[in-house]
Scaffold this motif. Structure first.
Motif, PDB file in Angstrom:
ATOM      1  N   GLY A 124     -10.839  -2.298   7.049  1.00 31.28           N
ATOM      2  CA  GLY A 124      -9.467  -2.471   6.596  1.00 31.28           C
ATOM      3  C   GLY A 124      -8.563  -2.873   7.741  1.00 31.28           C
ATOM      4  N   VAL A 125      -7.647  -3.783   7.469  1.00 29.99           N
ATOM      5  CA  VAL A 125      -6.680  -4.253   8.465  1.00 29.99           C
ATOM      6  C   VAL A 125      -5.280  -4.106   7.889  1.00 29.99           C
ATOM      7  N   GLY A 126      -4.404  -3.510   8.665  1.00 28.22           N
ATOM      8  CA  GLY A 126      -2.990  -3.435   8.303  1.00 28.22           C
ATOM      9  C   GLY A 126      -2.172  -4.045   9.417  1.00 28.22           C
ATOM     10  N   LEU A 127      -1.293  -4.978   9.081  1.00 27.71           N
ATOM     11  CA  LEU A 127      -0.523  -5.697  10.089  1.00 27.71           C
ATOM     12  C   LEU A 127       0.919  -5.857   9.627  1.00 27.71           C
ATOM     13  N   ASN A 128       1.857  -5.407  10.444  1.00 31.08           N
ATOM     14  CA  ASN A 128       3.284  -5.599  10.157  1.00 31.08           C
ATOM     15  C   ASN A 128       3.670  -7.034  10.519  1.00 31.08           C
ATOM     16  N   VAL A 129       4.162  -7.770   9.554  1.00 32.81           N
ATOM     17  CA  VAL A 129       4.525  -9.168   9.787  1.00 32.81           C
ATOM     18  C   VAL A 129       6.039  -9.329   9.896  1.00 32.81           C
ATOM     19  N   SER A 130       6.773  -9.061   8.819  1.00 32.34           N
ATOM     20  CA  SER A 130       8.210  -9.385   8.799  1.00 32.34           C
ATOM     21  C   SER A 130       9.112  -8.161   8.896  1.00 32.34           C
ATOM     22  N   LEU A 131       8.576  -6.995   9.234  1.00 33.84           N
ATOM     23  CA  LEU A 131       9.400  -5.796   9.289  1.00 33.84           C
ATOM     24  C   LEU A 131      10.537  -5.939  10.292  1.00 33.84           C
ATOM     25  N   ARG A 132      11.722  -5.527   9.857  1.00 35.29           N
ATOM     26  CA  ARG A 132      12.884  -5.465  10.737  1.00 35.29           C
ATOM     27  C   ARG A 132      12.935  -4.094  11.418  1.00 35.29           C
ATOM     28  N   ALA A 133      13.779  -3.969  12.413  1.00 31.99           N
ATOM     29  CA  ALA A 133      13.847  -2.728  13.183  1.00 31.99           C
ATOM     30  C   ALA A 133      14.174  -1.536  12.294  1.00 31.99           C
ATOM     31  N   ASP A 134      15.064  -1.741  11.300  1.00 31.58           N
ATOM     32  CA  ASP A 134      15.458  -0.615  10.449  1.00 31.58           C
ATOM     33  C   ASP A 134      14.405  -0.262   9.405  1.00 31.58           C
ATOM     34  N   GLN A 153       0.862  -1.182   0.000  1.00 33.97           N
ATOM     35  CA  GLN A 153       0.000   0.000   0.000  1.00 33.97           C
ATOM     36  C   GLN A 153       0.899   1.234   0.000  1.00 33.97           C
ATOM     37  N   THR A 154       0.667   2.101  -0.967  1.00 29.23           N
ATOM     38  CA  THR A 154       1.492   3.310  -1.047  1.00 29.23           C
ATOM     39  C   THR A 154       0.839   4.505  -0.371  1.00 29.23           C
ATOM     40  N   ALA A 155      -0.452   4.400  -0.066  1.00 28.72           N
ATOM     41  CA  ALA A 155      -1.154   5.504   0.605  1.00 28.72           C
ATOM     42  C   ALA A 155      -2.146   4.946   1.609  1.00 28.72           C
ATOM     43  N   GLY A 156      -1.715   3.907   2.341  1.00 30.42           N
ATOM     44  CA  GLY A 156      -2.581   3.320   3.348  1.00 30.42           C
ATOM     45  C   GLY A 156      -2.930   4.340   4.412  1.00 30.42           C
ATOM     46  N   ARG A 157      -4.146   4.197   4.967  1.00 31.82           N
ATOM     47  CA  ARG A 157      -4.628   5.187   5.924  1.00 31.82           C
ATOM     48  C   ARG A 157      -4.990   4.534   7.247  1.00 31.82           C
ATOM     49  N   GLY A 158      -4.698   5.254   8.304  1.00 30.02           N
ATOM     50  CA  GLY A 158      -5.157   4.868   9.634  1.00 30.02           C
ATOM     51  C   GLY A 158      -6.218   5.843  10.091  1.00 30.02           C
ATOM     52  N   TRP A 161      -0.126   4.920   6.588  1.00 33.12           N
ATOM     53  CA  TRP A 161       0.348   3.609   7.022  1.00 33.12           C
ATOM     54  C   TRP A 161       1.162   3.047   5.870  1.00 33.12           C
ATOM     55  N   SER A 162       2.457   2.844   6.101  1.00 36.08           N
ATOM     56  CA  SER A 162       3.312   2.366   5.015  1.00 36.08           C
ATOM     57  C   SER A 162       4.222   1.260   5.519  1.00 36.08           C
ATOM     58  N   ALA A 163       4.630   0.399   4.595  1.00 43.39           N
ATOM     59  CA  ALA A 163       5.526  -0.710   4.910  1.00 43.39           C
ATOM     60  C   ALA A 163       6.105  -1.225   3.601  1.00 43.39           C
ATOM     61  N   PRO A 164       7.265  -1.905   3.648  1.00 40.68           N
ATOM     62  CA  PRO A 164       7.853  -2.450   2.423  1.00 40.68           C
ATOM     63  C   PRO A 164       6.916  -3.480   1.775  1.00 40.68           C
ATOM     64  N   PRO A 165       7.028  -3.676   0.467  1.00 36.04           N
ATOM     65  CA  PRO A 165       6.189  -4.665  -0.216  1.00 36.04           C
ATOM     66  C   PRO A 165       6.320  -6.051   0.421  1.00 36.04           C
ATOM     67  N   ARG A 166       5.192  -6.735   0.544  1.00 36.24           N
ATOM     68  CA  ARG A 166       5.129  -8.126   1.002  1.00 36.24           C
ATOM     69  C   ARG A 166       5.652  -8.319   2.433  1.00 36.24           C
TER      70      ARG A 166
END
Length: 293
Positions: free
Chosen positions: A172-182, A74-79, A85-90
């Protein structure tokens, strides 16, 4: 030909072995079947916001009740309150569902839907990911990273109408799964990976969340939206990290309350008891946890 509500994936599914794409065909076979709440499931590689896409598709007659729209990015996800709300692909689960509650469900019970989604998501992740997930009122999903509460996900509900005027809601649900600290968007954020989840495979995680959401929604709908009869009110209270805490409630109009979050009322509002003993039902606010339960 059935119209799509997003763009189909175009890159090779093996282009990122560390973060493989979702398997849309297997997800459909597991979730879309006769008598299932889910009637259609689409996976798009990238979009601005799955909520915005699904609201638009519902209004234009391109999506019906039970549609699930998932984005790999999502390039323009909203909370809430228009926050991004943004995160790397996949790297996470980013999806929206279209629901049409029956006419006999009173509109004032619709406010329980984002809380219902929180209960469904948290309970599914506890089972499927092996990580404890708490709820921060009204719609944040919390995990613990190095003993500290971190927001790993959020829920956004938007009321809308379909092309024929039927009342509907997009969850809508947004969930961080594999994000690393950086990769975290802010230092206070978290992810299932950072919380030590036993399973980071997004396919079974998504299946578990959608099955849990269908189960809780059916209970709610069958009870006419009653939060007590359906069990939503007690389940949310049991998993809510906000209750019993001293909090600061940042209200619309730059007002604020400080006190103890003591209960949820029948409309899903947070009851804050201030130091003078007054009880304040809060329907919309940013909540800051001031101390541990």
């Amino acid at each position: 030909m059935t119209p799509t509500v997003g763009r189909p994936p175009s890159r090779s599914r093996w282009s990122d072995l560390g973060r493989p794409p979702l398997n849309a065909a297997l997800l459909r076979s597991a979730l879309v079947w006769p008598d299932s709440l889910w009637t259609r499931l689409e996976v798009t590689e990238s979009t601005g916001s799955t909520n915005a896409d699904l609201v638009g598709a519902a209004r234009e007659g391109r999506a019906t009740a039970g549609t699930v729209l998932i984005a790999e990015e999502q390039t323009a996800g909203r909370g809430r309150l228009g926050r991004s709300w943004s995160a790397p692909p996949r790297s996470g689960l980013f999806f929206s569902v279209l629901l049409e509650p029956e006419p006999d469900v009173p509109g004032d019970h619709w406010g329980w839907l984002p809380l219902l989604a929180g209960v469904a998501t948290a309970s599914a992740l506890s089972r499927a990911a092996g990580v404890d997930t708490a709820l921060k009122w009204p719609n944040d999903l919390l995990v613990r990273v190095d003993g500290e509460e971190r927001k790993a996900g959020g829920i956004l509900a938007e009321r809308t109408e379909t092309y024929d005027g039927t009342r509907a809601v997009v969850l809508g649900v947004g969930l961080n799964v594999s994000l690393r600290a950086d990769e975290l968007p802010v230092p206070q954020a978290g992810s299932l990976a950072l919380a030590g989840a036993a399973n980071l495979d997004r396919d079974p995680l998504l299946r578990a969340v959608l099955r849990s959401l269908a189960d809780w929604y059916s209970r709610w709908a069958d009870s006419g939206g009653d939060p007590a009869i359906s069990g939503i009110q007690s389940a949310y209270a049991a998993g809510c990290a906000t209750l019993g805490r001293r909090v600061r409630a940042l209200l619309p109009g730059e007002q604020e309350l400080t006190g103890e979050a003591s209960a949820l009322d029948g409309e899903g509002r947070l009851v804050v008891v201030t130091d003078d003993g007054a009880r304040h039902p809060v329907a919309a606010a940013d909540i800051v946890h001031l101390r541990e339960a």
